[in-house]
Design an enzyme around this catalytic site. Structure first.
Site, PDB file in Angstrom:
ATOM      1  N   ASP A 335      20.785 -56.505  94.062  1.00  0.00           N
ATOM      2  CA  ASP A 335      21.259 -56.551  95.477  1.00  0.00           C
ATOM      3  C   ASP A 335      20.461 -57.403  96.296  1.00  0.00           C
ATOM      4  O   ASP A 335      19.246 -57.072  96.547  1.00  0.00           O
ATOM      5  CB  ASP A 335      21.549 -55.159  96.234  1.00  0.00           C
ATOM      6  CG  ASP A 335      22.601 -55.055  96.951  1.00  0.00           C
ATOM      7  OD1 ASP A 335      23.329 -55.988  97.270  1.00  0.00           O
ATOM      8  OD2 ASP A 335      23.047 -53.908  97.069  1.00  0.00           O
ATOM      9  N   LYS A 342      25.499 -58.517  95.729  1.00  0.00           N
ATOM     10  CA  LYS A 342      25.180 -58.248  94.595  1.00  0.00           C
ATOM     11  C   LYS A 342      25.179 -59.258  93.545  1.00  0.00           C
ATOM     12  O   LYS A 342      26.331 -60.025  93.571  1.00  0.00           O
ATOM     13  CB  LYS A 342      25.934 -56.921  93.895  1.00  0.00           C
ATOM     14  CG  LYS A 342      25.717 -55.687  94.735  1.00  0.00           C
ATOM     15  CD  LYS A 342      26.189 -54.433  93.975  1.00  0.00           C
ATOM     16  CE  LYS A 342      25.844 -53.056  94.443  1.00  0.00           C
ATOM     17  NZ  LYS A 342      26.374 -53.075  95.980  1.00  0.00           N
TER      18      LYS A 342
END
Ligand code: SF4
Length: 374
Positions: A335, A342
């Protein structure tokens, strides 16, 4: 090899020997008897780093359910479960690059309690409390802070925001842990979401099946069933977290129509080797929970001792391939700090390429030619 999981009740610490099985399996009793200070852990041989951890923790409190504490090794501070629950003096180390809000969730907040980063999805924070405060928590900046809990008004404002944004198709209930709310409050939230035609997917992120599996009651399951399907993301990091009580919780969730996926966080000293991840994923699949993500540990402040190099994650994915079916191989994701979202990292299986002539390497290390289309 892993043996059959035992109940946490059968492993309960000495200080709980007089507790009845019915109290132990009551989630409210578990909540009320959480362990919060050094003297509560009188049956453990605490290491100097753990003792110093209790002395130096500031805002991110300690709270551990008796259930989760029963999974600790009594004398090994390197126990993977114990490392996730007990504070460590290393939490005082804050690296220059670490961030209070590593995923920039606060700066993508149109109203308090909602993070709206991707066009079709929102994160909906309904509670900032959790049964256990995991020492690797990305949201440690506000989780455990009693002043940051979502009020009834805030929850209504968040619901209004979702109701008025017709492009939101997917809502993830998060926190903290949403299951710290009462069944009545959860029922109101799920019902409100289900009344919004544009909300097609409702998800629930919860670590209760790990840290407080007694919370998955028949009554809660009735609410989930009535509002289903609820995509339920659980958070097991190690096979030793799968107790007999957790297996019952997973089975109840499945029977309530929940679609189960696991979000493991890659943690140094806890699960940063292929065999450990393999054991966890096999056991999860056995109990109807698909390994969904293997998350690179974020750089929240004071958790650098848990972080692993990217190569570790890539090596784990590569090692799993060929040894477990594809359903057992989670997406390895980072992330991106600063709110980039992501990204998935995958091992490179291309050995060489000359125009459309490619040589691939398979899981065994054997080479195979492949002709790509022009
Ligand atoms: S359950 Fe989730 S939100 Fe709560 S402390 Fe653990 S990682 Fe953080």
């Amino acid at each position: 090899m892993t043996s059959s999981p035992k109940s946490s009740f059968s492993r309960r610490p000495k200080r709980f020997l007089d507790v009845s099985e019915s109290d132990w399996n009551n989630w409210i009793w578990q909540h009320q008897n959480r362990l919060k200070k050094e003297s509560d852990f009188d049956w453990l041989k605490l290491s100097p780093q753990e003792k110093a951890g209790f002395e130096t923790i500031e805002d991110f409190r300690v709270a551990i359910t008796p259930h989760y504490a029963a999974l600790f090794s009594d004398d090994d501070p390197n126990c993977p479960i114990r490392q996730q629950g007990l504070p460590n003096v290393l939490e005082s180390n804050v690296e220059d690059y670490e961030l209070e809000d590593p995923l920039a969730e606060e700066s993508h907040m149109p109203v308090p309690g909602i993070t709206h980063r991707y066009p079709d999805r929102v994160l909906f924070y309904v509670s900032h409390h959790c049964p256990v405060y995991c020492r690797h928590c990305t949201r440690k900046r506000k989780v455990s802070d009693p002043n940051s809990a979502a009020s009834v008004n805030q929850i209504q404002t968040s619901l209004d925001y979702i109701r008025n944004n017709k492009n939101v198709r997917d809502v993830l209930l998060s926190g903290g842990d949403p299951l710290t709310l009462s069944d009545d409050k959860l029922a109101v939230i799920f019902k409100a979401l289900r009344e919004m035609d544009h909300v097609e997917v409702v998800r629930l992120g919860t670590r209760n099946p790990v840290t407080l599996p007694q919370r998955i009651t028949e009554n809660l399951c009735d609410i989930l069933r009535e509002n289903g399907p609820i995509y339920t993301h659980v958070h097991f990091n190690h096979v030793s977290e799968i107790s007999e009580e957790s297996i019952l919780a997973l089975s109840r969730l499945r029977n309530a129509g929940c679609v189960l996926g696991n979000q493991m966080v890659l943690l140094k000293g806890v699960n940063d080797d292929p065999e450990t991840v393999m054991q966890l994923n096999r056991k999860l699949l056995k109990h109807g929970c698909r390994p969904y993500y293997m998350l690179q540990c974020d750089y929240a402040q004071g958790i650098s001792h848990f972080r692993t190099p990217l190569k570790t994650g890539l090596d784990i994915v590569e090692s799993l391939r060929g040894r477990i079916g594809g359903m057992g191989i989670p997406d390895y994701v980072v992330d991106l700090p600063g709110g980039g979202g992501k990204i998935e990292l995958v091992p490179n299986y291309i050995e060489s390429q000359d125009g459309n002539q490619i040589t691939f390497r398979n899981f065994n290390g054997d080479r195979f030619p492949y002709v790509d289309v022009e």
